[in-house]
Design an enzyme around this catalytic site. Sequence first.
Site, PDB file in Angstrom:
ATOM      1  N   ASP A 136      68.820  30.112  35.629  1.00 30.49           N
ATOM      2  CA  ASP A 136      69.915  28.912  35.982  1.00 30.49           C
ATOM      3  C   ASP A 136      69.265  27.625  35.821  1.00 30.49           C
ATOM      4  O   ASP A 136      68.218  27.295  36.549  1.00 30.49           O
ATOM      5  CB  ASP A 136      70.472  29.272  37.271  1.00 30.49           C
ATOM      6  CG  ASP A 136      71.533  30.308  37.267  1.00 30.49           C
ATOM      7  OD1 ASP A 136      71.453  31.250  36.077  1.00 30.49           O
ATOM      8  OD2 ASP A 136      72.200  30.430  38.118  1.00 30.49           O
ATOM      9  N   HIS A 191      64.143  35.474  34.923  1.00 35.65           N
ATOM     10  CA  HIS A 191      64.511  36.826  34.538  1.00 35.65           C
ATOM     11  C   HIS A 191      63.863  36.984  32.965  1.00 35.65           C
ATOM     12  O   HIS A 191      63.674  35.885  32.410  1.00 35.65           O
ATOM     13  CB  HIS A 191      65.903  37.222  34.639  1.00 35.65           C
ATOM     14  CG  HIS A 191      66.376  37.319  35.915  1.00 35.65           C
ATOM     15  ND1 HIS A 191      67.060  38.499  36.345  1.00 35.65           N
ATOM     16  CD2 HIS A 191      66.455  36.597  37.088  1.00 35.65           C
ATOM     17  CE1 HIS A 191      67.130  38.308  37.777  1.00 35.65           C
ATOM     18  NE2 HIS A 191      67.023  37.269  38.047  1.00 35.65           N
ATOM     19  N   SER A 229      60.904  24.835  39.882  1.00 35.30           N
ATOM     20  CA  SER A 229      60.382  23.683  38.928  1.00 35.30           C
ATOM     21  C   SER A 229      61.021  23.896  37.560  1.00 35.30           C
ATOM     22  O   SER A 229      62.248  23.801  37.295  1.00 35.30           O
ATOM     23  CB  SER A 229      59.153  23.606  39.087  1.00 35.30           C
ATOM     24  OG  SER A 229      58.405  22.548  37.970  1.00 35.30           O
TER      25      SER A 229
END
Length: 322
Positions: A90, A147, A254
């Site tokens: 995300d 992921h 980050s």
Amino acid sequence: MLNSFKLSLQYILPKLWLTRLAGWGASKRAGWLTKLVIDLFVKYYKVDMKEAQKPDTASYRTFNEFFVRPLRDEVRPIDTDPNVLVMPADGVISQLGKIEEDKILQAKGHNYSLEALLAGNYLMADLFRNGTFVTTYLSPRDYHRVHMPCNGILREMIYVPGDLFSVNHLTAQNVPNLFARNERVICLFDTEFGPMAQILVGATIVGSIETVWAGTITPPREGIIKRWTWPAGENDGSVALLKGQEMGRFKLGSTVINLFAPGKVNLVEQLESLSVTKIGQPLAVSTETFVTPDSEPAPLPAEEIEAEHDASPLVDDKKDQV
């Protein structure tokens, strides 16, 4: 003027000590104070707690537990098309496009070296020259687990010590070779789409970088490059991860950089700099057509993978006790 002041602070402030202090504070159990800090953070950054498995902020014992909170499975569906690679995190796309020989775009008018990003590993760099890259920035409000874009077999991991500059639009525009200077963990995978690198880049206040197969990679920050390798395919000791499966996480942090080999994938046309990313949504499409495989790689087992490293395995979130 304000931007100049902010940039000056990047060089003046003791970033390592600030990061250690933040990591220490974020790992402490402080009862009502921990909840207060989390509540203020949620309000300030507008964090959507309805997506979390545990939406009640009182259920987190430390700030770190909150920061790496797992999401409910249904809020990030994974595109099941075998020809599609999905977004690993995300966040927001900082830059993306073609790797021009050894040059990767950092910001408009600013490039950095592919080989430098890979800690001078020219053999690994050769896999990705003239390939494709995507840089994804994770803001404080975002989910901070990373992921897999596709099924992959882990072949190599490299820890590269470095600076801890903040990573944002301002520093990308003004700090030369930002991503090749900051601390990072390079993960190389064999995939159906050729070799793929997924690089977790640290920054100021990033308390730690972790992977699901080796646990905490940093800290400690020993100032030396470390390298681990794993066998291919279904050999004993190999590590296989499935598309959409968690591979790592930041405790505060980050940026994720993906590298793909030349001629293997095409990025989704609608994507551009500042596009919002959600795990599981299409990132790229194979240049070849795959049929749904009869079998998938065996997923990473729940127990610790045996490999020669000093790291500790991650805790299974579903087994955590509040």
